[in-house]
Design an enzyme around this catalytic site. Structure first.
Site, PDB file in Angstrom:
ATOM      1  N   ASP A 165       2.412   0.447   2.488  1.00 31.73           N
ATOM      2  CA  ASP A 165       3.239   1.354   2.370  1.00 31.73           C
ATOM      3  C   ASP A 165       4.226   1.029   3.647  1.00 31.73           C
ATOM      4  OD1 ASP A 165       5.084   3.599   1.824  1.00 31.73           O
ATOM      5  OD2 ASP A 165       3.392   4.949   1.647  1.00 31.73           O
ATOM      6  N   TRP A 166       5.597   1.446   3.545  1.00 25.68           N
ATOM      7  CA  TRP A 166       6.511   0.823   4.277  1.00 25.68           C
ATOM      8  C   TRP A 166       6.026   1.230   5.861  1.00 25.68           C
ATOM      9  CZ3 TRP A 166       6.602  -0.822   0.001  1.00 25.68           C
ATOM     10  CH2 TRP A 166       7.337  -1.681  -0.649  1.00 25.68           C
TER      11      TRP A 166
END
Length: 961
Positions: A361-362
């Site tokens: 995920d970012w």
């Protein structure tokens, strides 16, 4: 060198071509350099885990770097972060950092080290793609390999995620884009109903079409990878901020919906990303620094619960051939999800046989070498510990780590091969269908002209970045059908449907000189003051609610509000429609607008979203389960005052999850309740279809509606205040989430899981059981791999291969794979984690995509005849629930739920029509996870019960096997 190159004004395509058209390579961060990303602290590092909660932050930054939520903002925000930390210290009972260190060393036996990472390329369905990938990867330089695995940085390309290309071998930069409701940050694309609405349809065909329509639009916009569908959070907590992105609070329902939508996406050639792995069940404290704390929450889950509940739908997704899995922000058993070797290497890649690639995920990656060894294959968006700083944990740091031997070259080769194989697997090497130049839009501006990397302060030439291509096609029809079939009829006392003349189900209305008067009430019926896109990322509750907020939200091309469709939907000669599009309940200004009505339709809602933004008291997660903006008061006022007390009220709810209805559900004036979930752009049209009877309601609840939050159990309650610097959340309820908890403790819900009424009625026969295979405790032996993973030259390249090419002009903050000098490479021995050199035995539950093939074999079929016995045509949702043998708890020594969902089918039946519905029950469906044998086990003593019905409590007939 031409003038443009000297001035740094290259076009995006030319910049990439010149930047990477040199045979160079790069490698990971040397996690042993002065930044101290992974210097072990023996007082805080969980023994045996390679993802210690406190190893990933450079210590010299802890007191100087503001938290992410405060970076670049006001002093007030900084003081807020400090206040949160102060509350944490108070919560520690005065122990301060001493209590922090004591609490921070939990035993991590639930996430033991699992090394090395299993290589991809063993499954039959991927064999040809891996063959092609190995030929390409074998020709790549080290920098090209690093490019493929590393994002270029936030706002360093047109999509929300962009990898670097491998130009010399013809591999393009990949564009990754949110999300679950459509294509984020673009125009002329459909705003589909949310995942929870799709789940509420219980329609497998619509689940497939929803995914397929997403993919068609993504391909036409130039996207390679869709960041969806979402199955995590599962829905353990009914107030969880992102539950609406998933399909419901049951692993079987989530798994089937995920598999069908993945097939729909990938049949179009787009890579799907199943997310978030795993146990990201609340937004509070989900991410380091986002809530003022240096580390994310730890979801502490036992092995059986992990397999039977939270990992279950990921198994369906891997079986469906999903290209990518996104690991989540949170920790799992005090080990970050994107660095948890047990989850990524052990369960996902070995046990489930996952052949694609794992992306972060970012900014969920919290270590460099550690995450590579633990099974991470791609880092997004490329930046490291903090947003948009260009300081990647991979990129040039990965180059160093391969060069100095910290990350084995064979691990990098596997990372790259998994990504390239996925590209081949879905035909993205076909340049006629997939534009190698990438997206035809920019996520960062609506202007036609812009720069390629707006996140960089370097001077760049302006080029066309938005082509405004309309990709919607006829997808409004699919969106409308999903929204209509995802609408759940909860209550109906002979009032619905209403025809165009104002006549209801059982009553012909002739009042007020032949005119039926209908009043529409509530802000949720109308448009917001600033339009459907008035709030960034949809992070506010204004007007009718059609979407939650966050990275899963999209730009609405239009939004048909309920007042749009209902205000003009009736025969104006027979029906007089008036409206009060506010939640102010007294109606003191125009009392007749309520008192003179025959029928009142009142709208209310509840909103939530991703935790990086808040709206009023909703900080991602909802603060409670009540309607928002005075919705309950509005409903009570309308129900009591409609027609001076003699009118009939219909309640319409748009919501992200369960809402408590006890204040008004039993009021005499409330004759009908429709739960419309989050319907997307066709909201009003879909609702009108159901109200007018053009569509017979067939939606069923994808979660339980309790009478209060306590009904769901302690495990269902959001942790709103941290209980430590690293918040610890124990999933002590185990398997008992949603209806399983209600069943175990015999709690009567207001509306049970799977509930949904129709305008017609159905009859079910006693199920017929047919054994396909005899019972046996454990699956057949794990089969041998179909193919051998690719092998590559193990030689470390020459040092000059990893240096920046001569005359290379960099974009500031852009993540490149190259080094300025080989002096950056530190050759000290790397401190590998305990257990790294212990090769793990292969799981007997593995052997192919989705696990041991025997788990997916049908062992029993269950059939029932369903007849439409009512007065209208309509869809019926037949649900199959399994009850384990009555003495199983004694014979197996573990507890079992009262029943679990193990099948559903949606069937359209005309009046008096009968159909046979058959369910294929697999070994996995019949099994539980044996923690001692580390395998799925079927109960062989006693008889299984199979019961069919229309909900988890409206059960009609049972048979045994």
């Amino acid at each position: 060198m031409d003038h443009k190159q000297e001035e740094g004004l290259l076009s995006p395509k030319e910049h990439f071509r010149r930047s990477y058209d040199s045979r160079d390579s790069s490698d990971l961060d040397s996690d042993i350099d002065a930044t101290e990303y992974l210097q072990s602290d023996p007082l805080t590092a969980p023994k045996g885990s390679y993802n210690p909660a406190y190893q990933t932050q450079p210590r010299n930054r802890w007191l100087r770097q503001p938290c992410c939520c405060c970076a670049g903002r006001s002093r007030k925000c900084v003081w807020t972060c400090l206040g949160i930390l102060a509350l944490v210290f108070i919560a520690l009972g005065g122990g301060g950092f001493f209590a922090y260190k004591k609490f921070a060393a939990p035993k991590d036996g639930l996430s033991p080290p699992w090394y090395p990472t299993p290589k991809g390329g063993t499954a039959r369905n991927w064999a040809d793609s891996y063959r092609k990938a190995s030929e390409m990867v074998s020709k790549m330089t080290l920098p090209e390999k690093v490019n493929v695995t590393t994002g270029t940085g936030w706002e360093m390309g047109p999509a929300v995620g962009n990898t670097g290309p491998a130009v010399n071998v013809g591999f393009p930069s990949l564009a990754l884009q949110d999300g679950p409701l459509g294509i984020r940050f673009t125009d002329n694309a459909t705003a589909f109903p949310a995942g929870i609405t799709v789940g509420a349809t219980w329609n497998k065909d619509l689940m497939y079409q929803w995914g397929n329509a997403h993919a068609i639009e993504a391909r036409k916009k130039g996207i390679n990878v869709i960041l969806g569908p979402c199955i995590g959070p599962l829905g353990r907590m009914p107030a969880g901020g992102r539950n609406w992105e998933g399909f419901g609070a049951d692993p079987y329902l989530q798994g089937i919906a995920a598999a069908e939508s993945i097939k729909g996406i990938q049949d179009e050639g787009i890579m799907a990303t199943i997310k978030h792995l795993v146990a990201n069940e609340q937004e509070h404290f989900r991410q380091s620094w986002e809530w003022g704390l240096p580390n994310a929450i730890s979801s502490n889950i036992d092995d059986r619960t992990m397999h039977e509940l939270y990992m279950w739908p990921f198994g369906d997704s891997v079986k469906a051939g999903v290209a990518s899995v996104m690991c989540s922000y949170n920790q799992i058993n005090n080990s970050y999800a994107c660095g948890n070797s047990k989850i990524l290497n052990g369960i996902l890649k070995d046990e489930m046989g996952f052949q694609g690639f794992v992306m972060s995920d970012w900014l969920a990656q919290r270590g460099g070498v550690s995450s590579a060894l633990a099974g991470l294959d791609m880092t997004m968006p490329g930046d490291g510990l903090f947003w948009a700083d260009g300081k990647s944990l991979w990129g040039p740091e990965l180059t160093k780590s391969v060069m100095n031997g910290s990350v084995p070259l064979e691990r990098l080769n596997d990372m790259v091969t998994r990504i390239v194989a996925a590209w081949y697997q879905f035909g993205q090497d076909d340049t006629e269908r997939f534009d190698p130049d990438g997206p035809n839009f920019s996520s960062w501006t609506n202007d036609e002209y812009g720069v390629f990397a707006p996140g960089s302060p370097s001077e760049q030439e302006k080029v066309i970045v938005n082509e405004y291509e309309n990709v919607m096609g006829n997808h409004s029809a699919i969106a409308r059908q999903i929204a209509a079939e995802g609408t759940v009829l909860l209550k109906n006392e002979h009032i619905l449907p209403i025809d165009r003349h104002g006549n209801t189900d059982m009553k012909l209305r002739k009042k007020h000189e032949g005119v039926v008067r209908i009043g529409i009430f509530g802000e949720d019926a109308g448009p917001g003051p600033n339009g459907p896109n008035g709030c960034k990322d949809r992070a506010c509750n204004e007007g009718t609610l059609a979407s939650g907020w966050g990275s899963g939200a999209v730009e609405f091309p239009y939004l048909v509000t309920p007042i749009d469709a209902l205000g003009s939907g009736w025969d104006k000669d027979k029906v007089n429609v008036s409206s009060w599009l506010t939640n102010s309940p007294p109606f003191s200004e125009q009392p007749e607008i309520l008192g003179n009505q025959d029928i009142c339709i009142v709208f209310a809602n509840a909103d939530s979203g991703e935790g990086f933004v808040s709206w009023e008291s909703v900080k991602g997660d909802r603060p409670d389960l009540f309607l928002q903006k005075g919705g309950d008061d509005l409903i009570v006022s309308v129900a009591n005052g409609c027609g001076g007390g003699s009118g009939e009220t219909i309640v319409i709810i748009h919501t992200v999850g369960p809402v408590i209805m006890e204040r008004w559900i039993d009021l005499p004036g409330v004759k009908a309740v429709l739960l419309a979930n989050l319907p997307g752009q066709e909201s009003g049209n879909a609702l009108a279809d159901v109200l007018f009877g053009a569509v017979n309601p067939s939606g069923h609840l994808p979660w339980t509606i309790g009478k209060n939050l306590d009904d769901y159990g302690d495990g269902a309650k959001i942790m709103y205040l941290p209980n430590n610097v690293v918040p610890q959340q124990n999933f002590a309820e185990g398997l008992y989430v949603d209806y399983r908890y209600f069943d175990k403790y015999d709690i009567k819900p207001r509306f049970e899981f799977g509930f949904g009424l129709s305008y017609t009625t159905f009859n079910f026969t006693i199920p017929r059981i047919k054994e396909q295979k005899p019972k046996s405790a454990y699956p057949a032996a794990r089969p041998r791999d179909f193919a051998m993973p690719p092998e590559y030259d193990p030689s470390i390249p020459d040092e000059d291969e990893v240096l920046f090419p001569p005359n290379f002009r960099k974009l500031e903050k852009f993540v490149y794979p190259y080094l300025d000098t080989v002096d950056e490479i530190i050759m000290d021995p790397y401190p590998y984690p305990e257990g790294y050199d212990v090769k793990q035995p292969l799981s007997p539950a593995g052997g192919d995509e989705g696990g041991n093939p025997d788990l997916w074999e049908t062992y029993v079929t269950v059939s029932t005849n369903v007849t439409n016995t009512g007065a209208r045509d309509g869809n019926v949702v037949t649900q199959l629930y399994l009850a384990y043998p009555p003495n199983a708890s004694k014979t197996e020594g573990v507890d079992f739920p009262v029943k679990v969902l193990r099948g559903f089918e949606k069937t359209f039946l005309k009046q008096n029509e009968m159909a046979t519905v058959t369910f294929n029950v697999t070994r996995r469906d019949l099994s539980y996870w044996d923690v001692k044998a580390q395998n799925w086990k079927m109960v062989t003593d006693g008889t299984y019960g199979f019961v069919v019905g229309e909900s988890s409590r409206l059960l009609h007939a049972m048979a045994e096997w």
